[in-house]
Every structure is written in structure tokens, then in C-alpha cells.
Design a protein around this motif. Structure first.
Motif, mmCIF file in Angstrom:
data_model
loop_
_atom_site.group_PDB
_atom_site.id
_atom_site.type_symbol
_atom_site.label_atom_id
_atom_site.label_comp_id
_atom_site.label_asym_id
_atom_site.label_seq_id
_atom_site.Cartn_x
_atom_site.Cartn_y
_atom_site.Cartn_z
ATOM 1 N N ASP A 231 0.837 -1.208 0.000
ATOM 2 C CA ASP A 231 0.000 0.000 0.000
ATOM 3 C C ASP A 231 0.866 1.249 0.000
ATOM 4 O O ASP A 231 1.750 1.408 0.853
ATOM 5 C CB ASP A 231 -0.894 -0.022 1.257
ATOM 6 C CG ASP A 231 -2.019 0.993 1.187
ATOM 7 O OD1 ASP A 231 -1.969 1.866 0.305
ATOM 8 O OD2 ASP A 231 -2.940 0.898 2.013
ATOM 9 N N ASP A 232 0.614 2.141 -0.939
ATOM 10 C CA ASP A 232 1.334 3.411 -1.001
ATOM 11 C C ASP A 232 0.371 4.578 -0.807
ATOM 12 O O ASP A 232 0.642 5.693 -1.229
ATOM 13 C CB ASP A 232 2.081 3.543 -2.327
ATOM 14 C CG ASP A 232 3.061 4.702 -2.328
ATOM 15 O OD1 ASP A 232 3.668 4.956 -1.269
ATOM 16 O OD2 ASP A 232 3.198 5.387 -3.372
ATOM 17 N N SER A 233 -0.754 4.330 -0.180
ATOM 18 C CA SER A 233 -1.750 5.367 0.022
ATOM 19 C C SER A 233 -1.298 6.328 1.121
ATOM 20 O O SER A 233 -0.397 6.010 1.905
ATOM 21 C CB SER A 233 -3.088 4.739 0.412
ATOM 22 O OG SER A 233 -2.978 4.124 1.693
ATOM 23 N N PRO A 234 -1.921 7.510 1.198
ATOM 24 C CA PRO A 234 -1.569 8.441 2.288
ATOM 25 C C PRO A 234 -1.748 7.815 3.661
ATOM 26 O O PRO A 234 -0.939 8.049 4.565
ATOM 27 C CB PRO A 234 -2.536 9.602 2.059
ATOM 28 C CG PRO A 234 -2.827 9.571 0.586
ATOM 29 C CD PRO A 234 -2.831 8.124 0.215
ATOM 30 N N ARG B 124 1.213 5.623 4.353
ATOM 31 C CA ARG B 124 2.414 6.411 4.635
ATOM 32 C C ARG B 124 2.354 7.025 6.035
ATOM 33 O O ARG B 124 3.368 7.096 6.738
ATOM 34 C CB ARG B 124 2.585 7.499 3.569
ATOM 35 C CG ARG B 124 2.941 6.935 2.192
ATOM 36 C CD ARG B 124 3.459 8.025 1.279
ATOM 37 N NE ARG B 124 2.431 8.995 0.941
ATOM 38 C CZ ARG B 124 1.609 8.901 -0.092
ATOM 39 N NH1 ARG B 124 1.694 7.843 -0.900
ATOM 40 N NH2 ARG B 124 0.723 9.843 -0.349
ATOM 41 N N LEU C 130 -5.882 -1.466 7.403
ATOM 42 C CA LEU C 130 -4.770 -1.423 6.451
ATOM 43 C C LEU C 130 -4.109 -2.794 6.331
ATOM 44 O O LEU C 130 -3.805 -3.263 5.215
ATOM 45 C CB LEU C 130 -3.736 -0.397 6.895
ATOM 46 C CG LEU C 130 -4.062 1.085 6.668
ATOM 47 C CD1 LEU C 130 -2.991 1.961 7.300
ATOM 48 C CD2 LEU C 130 -4.185 1.382 5.184
ATOM 49 N N SER D 241 -6.366 -5.282 4.432
ATOM 50 C CA SER D 241 -6.328 -5.042 2.985
ATOM 51 C C SER D 241 -5.024 -5.542 2.387
ATOM 52 O O SER D 241 -5.010 -6.169 1.321
ATOM 53 C CB SER D 241 -6.511 -3.552 2.709
ATOM 54 O OG SER D 241 -6.376 -3.278 1.331
#
Length: 458
Positions: free
Chosen positions: A93-96, A99, A169, A172
């Protein structure tokens, strides 16, 4: 986080690239062993025991030290487990949100290091196995160790709450990881299926060079799939696997349809060739029709058909040339070219058929109206009256939006009838086009009325 009592500063662990739980547990065992070595030797027979308050304080300090060591070990273990979860999330996951979670974990790690430093300093401050340990020193050690333990427990609580917050998170990310291996395997199987389908086509002596080129273009994608998500990322690998599966499936489907496609092209070549020959014969019949139209009717009735014989002949010649090209494409197994050429042939023959039929239909309609125009007039007037009745249904006066076009249609029909009766050589074709236009206006008005009233338009 790893620390050994007796050191002056905490040692922080670099994030392992992909730790496994058992290995991490084994890595933390030396910490626990180091923390308990001093206590293990305390039960030997080499130390002189002093009774009274000093020994009682020593025992309490040792109990505080053991409790702090247990808290330290629990926090260290929890941090290692959490690091595995964070690495799972960051790999997928590279979502805000992801992060932020990584940044929060790093901040929490700094708080853990601070608590660990406090604990280590408290352990190193006093040697509880000294023979000359007095009650005040033991009491001070107990107080410091208890405070260090409480801080470790508090930070462990923060870590536990943070771990709980990562649930969505992490869920997912784990779902995507669970999809990864099956998706890659489906892509490989799709590529294998496409390759086998092409082999089967070649065994039937059908070329599929375009499909083979498309399959070869997927080879670099297969290489990246084999290199794995560790190099290309989970999300990118999933997307690549799904794309490869989709494209390979399309290649396989086209390959499996190829024999039927070839047979269909052969059928179309035969059918269109026969149709072109029939239209050549029919085109020869246009000139006698035009001759009769010229002889019996005014120029306005046939002038627009003057070019039909020439255009029909040219269309048929062009269709035959395209048929020749289509046959050559079929022999060369250039399937897309053959299909495109046959579509052109069909369009040319359709246009020619319509033009040839139009001349015969024109003569038939003109003969009928010349013999008895009343049938055409009555047909149109009936449509008008029916529309007028509909416009008046449920009303004392018609809606102007409906009455206006119907009144204009009545006037247009009257003018067409008057023109038909006024000349020596009536323009029957103009009369027919006018009556048809009137009926079209009536049909549009009726559809509008029914739509506004919520009824069927037909």
C-alpha cells in the motif's frame, strides 16, 4: 529494539527486509537470557546473606528488576511483530493512510527506544548482587526499576492501540498478498493456454502471425512476474498478472476462433461473388426501366435516376476488384485484410442493390398513382383525420402545438392535389414525395401527443 543490561546506551535494530516470526523470537532470546543471568548466579553459595531490612529491600529490588525485564521483553516482542505488519503494509500500500502509519510507527519506535534507554540505565545503575548492598541503595534501585517498568508498560499500551488501529490497512494488505500467488499462477496458465491454442492452429496449416507476435510481446511481462513482487511491488505485480491473463486469454480465444473465421471468410467470398454476378445482370435491366420512365412521365420523375446505370456498373466492377484482393488476402492468410475487403465489397453491392431497386420501385409507384391517385390521397387524409381526432380527445380545443403542424399538413396535401390536377403532364413523383412528407409530419405529431399523455408512441 534490543538491549542488554550493563550497556550504557540502547541499541536500535534496523528494519529487517522480510523477517519471519520464529527467527525474530530467537533473536530476542539472548536479551532475556542476559537479563536473567545475574539472578541465576544470585542463588549460588558464594554470597554471604545478611538478614534484616537490607535483604528485604534487595529482594524487592530484584523482583522489580524481574518485572521490568519481563515488560521489556514483551515490548520488544510486540515491536518486532508490529514491524512485520508495517512491512506487509508498506510492500502493498502506497496510500496516504499507509504512509502515515509508517511515519507513526517510526515515531513510536523512538518512544520505545527512549523507554528502553531508561530501563537499561536503571538496570546498570546498581548491582543488586553486591554483598555490601545497603537498604537505601536497594530501595532506590527498586524505585527506578519500577518507574522504568511502568514506562515500558505504558509505551506497550500505546503500541497495542496503534497495532489495533492498523487492522483495516493490514487486512487489505494481507488480502492483496493472498491474491498475489493465485493471480500470478492464473497469468502463467493463460499464457500456456494461448501458446497451446496457437500450436493447434498451426497444426491445421493456418498461420496466426499476428497472434504469435502479440503473445511474444508478453514475454517481458512474464519475466517480471517471475522476478516477483519483491522486485516490482505487490500492487504492480497484481496489476501485471491480471493484464497478462486478460491479454493471453484474448489471444487464446482468437486463436480458437481462427478455423471458423477462415471458414466464414470462404463462405462470404462465395456468397458475395454470386451476388455481384446477380447485380451485373440486374444492372442491365435499369436502362429499359429508365426508357419507360422517360417516355411516360415528366423529367422531374426520373432525372435523379439518370446516373444509376453507370454508377451501378462502376460499383459492380469495383466490388469484383475488391473480391479479387480479398481472395489473395485469404490465400495469404491475412485475415484482418480479407475481412476488411469483404466488408467493402458488401457495402458496394448494398449501394448498387438499393439504386437498382429504386428505379424499379419508382416505375411501380408512378404507374399506380397515374392510374388512380385517389388511393394515395385517401391514405394520407385518413392519417390526418386520425391525428386530428387524437388531438381533440379529452379537449374542447386542440393544443396549438399539435394543431399547427396538422393544419399545415392539411394545406400541404391540398396544394399537392391541386398541382396534380392543374398540369397536362403532372409531376407524379413530386406528388408522392409530398404525400409521404405529410404522413411523416402526422406521425411525429401523433408520437408527441401520446408521449405527453403517457401513452404508447406506436
Amino acid at each position: 529494539m534490543t538491549a542488554t543490561p550493563g550497556t550504557s546506551a540502547p541499541q536500535t535494530h534496523p528494519h529487517p527486509p522480510s523477517p519471519v516470526r520464529d527467527a525474530l523470537t530467537l533473536m530476542s532470546l539472548p536479551v532475556l537470557a542476559a537479563l536473567t543471568v545475574a539472578g541465576a548466579f544470585a542463588g549460588g553459595g558464594t554470597r554471604r546473606w545478611f538478614g534484616g531490612r537490607a535483604e528485604s529491600q534487595r529482594a524487592e529490588a530484584q523482583a522489580a528488576k524481574d518485572a521490568a525485564a519481563a515488560a521489556f521483553y514483551e515490548l520488544d516482542t510486540a515491536q518486532r511483530d508490529l514491524r512485520i505488519s508495517i512491512e506487509t503494509i508498506s510492500a502493498v500500500d502506497d496510500s496516504p493512510a499507509a504512509r502515515r502509519a509508517i511515519a507513526d510507527f517510526e515515531a513510536l519506535g523512538r518512544r520505545i527506544d527512549e523507554a528502553s534507554q531508561t530501563y537499561i540505565q536503571a538496570v546498570d545503575a546498581q548491582d543488586l548482587d553486591r554483598d555490601d548492598l545497603d537498604a537505601a541503595t536497594a530501595n532506590r534501585a527498586r524505585t527506578e526499576l519500577t518507574a522504568a517498568k511502568d514506562e515500558l508498560v505504558r509505551v506497550k499500551g500505546e503500541l497495542d492501540r496503534f497495532t489495533t488501529s492498523l487492522g483495516p490497512l493490514l487486512g487489505s494488505a494481507e488480502t492483496q498478498l493472498a491474491r498475489l500467488a493465485p493471480a500470478v499462477e492464473r497469468a502463467r496458465q493463460a499464457l500456456l493456454g494461448a501458446s497451446n491454442a496457437l500450436d493447434a492452429v498451426r497444426e491445421k496449416r493456418l498461420s496466426a502471425d499476428d497472434l504469435a507476435a502479440r503473445l511474444a510481446a508478453l514475454a517481458p511481462e512474464l519475466t517480471k512476474l517471475n522476478q516477483g513482487a519483491g522486485q516490482h511491488g505487490v500492487a504492480a505485480t497484481l496489476e501485471r498478472a491480471e493484464r497478462v491473463q486478460r491479454e493471453a486469454g484474448a489471444i487464446r480465444a482468437e486463436a480458437e476462433r481462427l478455423p471458423e473465421r477462415a471458414a466464414e471468410i470462404d463462405r462470404r467470398l462465395s456468397s458475395l461473388s454470386t451476388r455481384a454476378q446477380a447485380l451485373t445482370t440486374r444492372s442491365g435491366q435499369i436502362e429499359p426501366v429508365l426508357s419507360e420512365l422517360r417516355r411516360r412521365f415528366s423529367a422531374a420523375c426520373w432525372q435523379d435516376l439518370q446516373q444509376v446505370p453507370q454508377q451501378a456498373a462502376e460499383n459492380v466492377r469495383q466490388a469484383e476488384r475488391k473480391l479479387t484482393e480479398a481472395r489473395a488476402a485469404r490465400e495469404a492468410q491475412r485475415w484482418p485484410d480479407a475481412t476488411s475487403l469483404l466488408s467493402t465489397v458488401r457495402a458496394l453491392l448494398n449501394t448498387t442493390d438499393e439504386a437498382v431497386s429504386a428505379a424499379g420501385d419508382r416505375l411501380t409507384r408512378l404507374n399506380a398513382v397515374q392510374k388512380d391517385p385517389r388511393q394515395e390521397i385517401e391514405r394520407t387524409r385518413f392519417a390526418l383525420r386520425d391525428a386530428q381526432r387524437l388531438a381533440m380527445t379529452g379537449r374542447s380545443a386542440p393544443d396549438p402545438r399539435h394543431a399547427r403542424p396538422l393544419d399545415e399538413a392539411v394545406a400541404r396535401l391540398d396544394r399537392a392535389v391541386a398541382a396534380l390536377d392543374s398540369g397536362r403532364h403532372p409531376d407524379y413523383w413530386h406528388f408522392l414525395t409530398e404525400t409521404e412528407a405529410v404522413r411523416n409530419t402526422v406521425a411525429r405529431t401523433v408520437a408527441q401527443i401520446r408521449e405527453e399523455r403517457g401513452g404508447p408512441t406506436q
